[in-house]
Scaffold this active site. Structure first.
Site, short mmCIF file in Angstrom:
data_model
loop_
_atom_site.label_atom_id
_atom_site.label_comp_id
_atom_site.label_asym_id
_atom_site.label_seq_id
_atom_site.Cartn_x
_atom_site.Cartn_y
_atom_site.Cartn_z
N GLY A 46 1.00 -1.10 0.10
CA GLY A 46 -0.03 0.11 -0.12
C GLY A 46 0.84 1.17 -0.20
N GLN A 51 2.77 9.96 1.25
CA GLN A 51 4.11 9.55 1.42
C GLN A 51 5.01 9.58 0.18
OE1 GLN A 51 2.20 5.47 2.24
NE2 GLN A 51 4.21 5.35 3.54
N CYS A 97 5.71 -0.12 7.55
CA CYS A 97 5.27 1.28 6.57
C CYS A 97 6.61 1.53 6.09
CB CYS A 97 5.04 2.10 7.54
SG CYS A 97 4.37 3.58 6.72
N LEU A 98 6.24 1.90 4.73
CA LEU A 98 7.46 2.29 3.72
C LEU A 98 8.18 3.58 4.23
CD1 LEU A 98 6.00 1.47 0.20
CD2 LEU A 98 7.69 -0.07 1.32
N HIS A 139 -4.65 1.35 7.39
CA HIS A 139 -3.23 1.94 7.60
C HIS A 139 -3.09 3.15 6.41
CE1 HIS A 139 1.14 1.44 7.78
NE2 HIS A 139 1.15 1.97 6.86
N GLU A 140 -3.50 3.00 5.21
CA GLU A 140 -3.27 3.91 4.09
C GLU A 140 -4.15 5.11 4.60
OE1 GLU A 140 -0.72 3.76 2.48
OE2 GLU A 140 -0.39 1.81 2.88
N HIS A 143 -2.77 7.67 6.68
CA HIS A 143 -1.74 8.47 6.14
C HIS A 143 -2.40 9.59 5.67
CE1 HIS A 143 2.05 6.49 6.25
NE2 HIS A 143 1.60 5.37 5.98
#
Length: 174
Positions: A46, A51, A97-98, A139-140, A143
């Site tokens: 994701g 991000q 997480c990236l 999660h996304e 963000h």
């Protein structure tokens, strides 16, 4: 297509609220395509636009298939302007997480979610999800609201994370 730079915690942009998308044009399509390339090049499932430094309510998700563990471009969900319609149950899942590479923590999430969103052409859709897809959506969407998974940690685990992060950043400078 291009691979974009992923902002890393504690970059201040990651704390920004993302704005609603109003133009469903070629610039949006290019961003979505670049986000897909960026996400898959980093083995993510994701990625939210914030991000990659774009404060718009856009996210993509691509869950690997159960039969072979691979990601296929046609399975990619492009989710624009999401809103929760329904949330049910509770589950704890280990997330990464990236934007916070190398850290994984157990996070409490809703077990099932239902969202309304738009696709790349502005078409309105509804998605019901459970399991990993429900976790990834939450999660996304966090963000998009300026929340990272580490923000959800209990205070002691959060302090431990901050300490480990400082140690990691110091070792990279040496």
């Amino acid at each position: 297509m291009a691979i974009l730079s992923i902002l890393k915690y504690p970059h201040p942009t990651l704390k920004k609220q993302s704005e609603k998308v109003t133009a469903f044009d070629s610039a949006l399509h290019t961003l979505l395509d670049n986000m897909y390339e960026t996400m898959t090049s980093t083995n993510g499932i994701g990625l939210a636009a914030i991000q990659v430094g774009v404060p718009l309510r856009i996210l993509i998700i691509n869950i690997p298939r159960e039969e072979d563990g691979n990601q296929y471009e046609e399975d990619t969900l492009e989710i624009i302007n999401p809103t929760f319609l329904k949330t049910e149950g509770v589950v704890v899942y280990q997330e990464g997480c990236l934007s916070v590479p190398g850290f994984y923590e157990d996070i409490e999430r809703f077990k099932e979610v239902s969202i309304a969103y738009q696709d790349r052409f502005g078409e309105e859709k509804v998605l019901q999800a459970e399991g990993l897809l429900a976790i990834a959506l939450q999660h996304e969407i966090d963000h998009l609201n300026g929340v990272l998974f580490v923000d959800k940690l209990p205070i002691l685990r959060r302090k431990k994370f901050e300490k480990e992060l400082k140690k990691l950043q110091k070792s990279k400078k040496d």
